[in-house]
Design a protein around this motif. Structure first.
Motif, PDB file in Angstrom:
ATOM      1  N   LEU A  54       0.869  -1.188   0.000  1.00 42.92           N
ATOM      2  CA  LEU A  54       0.000   0.000   0.000  1.00 42.92           C
ATOM      3  C   LEU A  54       0.897   1.226   0.000  1.00 42.92           C
ATOM      4  O   LEU A  54       1.266   1.743   1.051  1.00 42.92           O
ATOM      5  N   PRO A  55       1.309   1.689  -1.185  1.00 45.85           N
ATOM      6  CA  PRO A  55       2.433   2.626  -1.238  1.00 45.85           C
ATOM      7  C   PRO A  55       2.166   4.000  -0.646  1.00 45.85           C
ATOM      8  O   PRO A  55       3.117   4.725  -0.383  1.00 45.85           O
ATOM      9  N   TRP A  56       0.909   4.365  -0.416  1.00 49.78           N
ATOM     10  CA  TRP A  56       0.636   5.686   0.154  1.00 49.78           C
ATOM     11  C   TRP A  56       0.602   5.646   1.676  1.00 49.78           C
ATOM     12  O   TRP A  56       0.431   6.650   2.337  1.00 49.78           O
ATOM     13  N   LYS A  57       0.763   4.459   2.243  1.00 51.82           N
ATOM     14  CA  LYS A  57       0.729   4.302   3.693  1.00 51.82           C
ATOM     15  C   LYS A  57       2.100   3.897   4.220  1.00 51.82           C
ATOM     16  O   LYS A  57       2.930   3.385   3.462  1.00 51.82           O
ATOM     17  N   TYR A  58       2.308   4.103   5.515  1.00 51.06           N
ATOM     18  CA  TYR A  58       3.560   3.630   6.111  1.00 51.06           C
ATOM     19  C   TYR A  58       3.644   2.111   5.936  1.00 51.06           C
ATOM     20  O   TYR A  58       2.629   1.399   5.944  1.00 51.06           O
ATOM     21  N   GLY A  59       4.882   1.638   5.789  1.00 49.88           N
ATOM     22  CA  GLY A  59       5.126   0.236   5.427  1.00 49.88           C
ATOM     23  C   GLY A  59       4.453  -0.770   6.325  1.00 49.88           C
ATOM     24  O   GLY A  59       4.094  -1.868   5.878  1.00 49.88           O
ATOM     25  N   PHE A  60       4.244  -0.440   7.593  1.00 47.02           N
ATOM     26  CA  PHE A  60       3.683  -1.458   8.493  1.00 47.02           C
ATOM     27  C   PHE A  60       2.229  -1.789   8.192  1.00 47.02           C
ATOM     28  O   PHE A  60       1.703  -2.787   8.693  1.00 47.02           O
ATOM     29  N   LYS A  61       1.571  -0.959   7.351  1.00 46.00           N
ATOM     30  CA  LYS A  61       0.193  -1.303   6.970  1.00 46.00           C
ATOM     31  C   LYS A  61       0.183  -2.504   6.024  1.00 46.00           C
ATOM     32  O   LYS A  61      -0.852  -3.127   5.812  1.00 46.00           O
ATOM     33  N   GLY A  62       1.311  -2.810   5.420  1.00 47.11           N
ATOM     34  CA  GLY A  62       1.419  -3.985   4.546  1.00 47.11           C
ATOM     35  C   GLY A  62       1.578  -5.235   5.406  1.00 47.11           C
ATOM     36  O   GLY A  62       2.351  -5.228   6.364  1.00 47.11           O
ATOM     37  N   THR A  63       0.829  -6.274   5.079  1.00 48.68           N
ATOM     38  CA  THR A  63       0.863  -7.510   5.872  1.00 48.68           C
ATOM     39  C   THR A  63       1.611  -8.578   5.092  1.00 48.68           C
ATOM     40  O   THR A  63       1.275  -8.857   3.943  1.00 48.68           O
ATOM     41  N   LYS A  64       2.594  -9.188   5.746  1.00 44.24           N
ATOM     42  CA  LYS A  64       3.383 -10.234   5.078  1.00 44.24           C
ATOM     43  C   LYS A  64       2.757 -11.611   5.281  1.00 44.24           C
ATOM     44  O   LYS A  64       2.013 -11.836   6.246  1.00 44.24           O
ATOM     45  N   SER A  65       3.076 -12.542   4.392  1.00 44.43           N
ATOM     46  CA  SER A  65       2.744 -13.971   4.544  1.00 44.43           C
ATOM     47  C   SER A  65       1.318 -14.163   5.068  1.00 44.43           C
ATOM     48  O   SER A  65       1.088 -14.697   6.158  1.00 44.43           O
ATOM     49  N   ILE A  66       0.350 -13.752   4.241  1.00 45.61           N
ATOM     50  CA  ILE A  66      -1.058 -13.690   4.675  1.00 45.61           C
ATOM     51  C   ILE A  66      -1.720 -15.071   4.677  1.00 45.61           C
ATOM     52  O   ILE A  66      -1.657 -15.800   3.688  1.00 45.61           O
TER      53      ILE A  66
END
Ligand code: MTE
Length: 339
Positions: free
Chosen positions: A248-260
């Motif tokens: 989610l490139p417009w948000k801080y990286g931690f909003k991205g969830t890994k290994s879902i």
């Protein structure tokens, strides 16, 4: 908030990384043949031969086949897109060697050192909540590997560093449509795999495991929201969130969830890991915003990692430079309150 580190400490750490590790853009392009039109080719592919062909267009015939994830590092074929930025790409070494994946430890080098133990195939994702099609989906039911695209996005971590990353994947909206959310679904939550036998970091209560993140449905359906299965033309390395993660490139990286492993459609706003750890520091929205500082550091500038001008500081842009695509999502909202 327990373990989040001071960005200046991270600066010190990264200065210990030999600069020779980081390739410049020209070297990188020569090495990967990234200028080739339409597809991403990689001469290193021979080292990481996929177990199965990765480009077959036909849908998987059985549930077992659908759950087969490509081996991390396997070559992927992806269509070039116009999602690109003027900035120099961060080197592959930086993207795959300087990571946050706290399930493997809190040091930036821990994920690359310890994620190898994680089992990433077969891989299924449980889809739950406000949906007309709740069930377990094999990875290839969610992602059609014959329709992958490459998008170069800016990546801005809340710790005030940034990278430029060539992701490979599919639009999140395409995945969500397959999952048939009901009209009552207003939010979506993503949950990361959790296995203490494979993830040494979860023995410590750094976060309330499993890692969970969430979006409003209109954010999830925005054209920029992306489900990545690869980076640098290859299936995601485990430390980057293999086999599937959100970007989610417009948000801080931690909003991205890994290994879902779980996607939940919900009527109300879901809890999120960093917000639970420190609500006054990490909001639900966490849109990149140079005007709203973190309580303990400024968000006005960022340190550029693994690119040209290694470690130089640049000005942080509103919505990380993606205002045109996302500003309307937040019209009328006070972004200082809804941080
Ligand atoms: N997902 C999980 N499960 N665990 C994490 O610790 N860290 C987040 C995000 N997703 C994290 C996570 C943070 S803080 C960032 S900046 C990005 O992943 C880092 O992604 P990268 O390592 O691919 O750069």
């Amino acid at each position: 908030m327990k373990f989040w580190r001071n960005p200046e400490y991270q600066t010190l750490r990264s200065e210990l990384t030999p600069e020779g590790l980081f390739l410049d853009r020209r070297t990188l392009m020569a090495a990967t043949g990234a200028l080739g039109a339409g597809t991403i080719l990689n001469p290193l592919a021979a080292d990481a031969a996929p177990q199965k062909p990765q480009t077959a267009g036909a849908p998987p015939a059985t549930a077992a086949a659908a759950a087969q994830a490509p081996q991390p590092g396997a070559t992927l074929t992806a269509r070039r897109t116009t999602y690109a930025v003027a900035d120099v790409l961060s080197s592959e070494d930086a993207v795959t060697g300087y990571n946050n994946f706290y399930e493997f430890g809190t040091d930036k080098s821990d994920p690359a050192r310890f994620a190898d133990k994680m089992t990433v195939s077969p891989w299924s994702v449980s889809v739950e909540g406000e949906t007309d099609a709740p069930r377990s989906y094999g990875l290839r039911e969610l992602v059609d590997y014959s329709k992958l695209e490459e998008r170069v996005y800016r990546h801005r971590c809340v710790e005030a560093w940034s990278m430029v990353v060539p992701w490979v994947g599919v639009p999140m909206a395409d995945v969500i449509r397959k999952l048939k959310p009901k009209a009552s679904a207003r939010f979506v939550q993503f949950e990361t795999y959790l296995n203490p036998k494979e993830m040494r970091g979860v023995r410590l209560p750094v976060l309330d495991w499993p890692y969970v993140e969430g979006l409003r449905m209109d954010e999830a359906m925005n054209e920029l929201a992306f489900m990545a299965v690869g980076v640098y033309g290859k299936a995601l390395p485990k430390q980057n969130g293999a086999p599937i993660r959100t970007v989610l490139p417009w948000k801080y990286g931690f909003k991205g969830t890994k290994s879902i492993v779980r996607i939940r459609f919900l009527k109300s706003q879901p809890p999120t890991s960093w917000n639970k750890a420190g609500a006054n520091e990490y909001g639900f929205y966490s849109n990149v915003n140079p005007e709203v500082d973190h309580p303990r550091w400024s968000q006005a500038t960022e340190r550029v990692i693994g690119g040209k001008g290694f470690n130089e500081r640049r000005r942080t842009e509103m919505f990380n430079g993606y205002s045109k695509q996302v500003a309307s999502l937040y019209a009328g909202m006070d972004l200082a309150k809804n941080y």
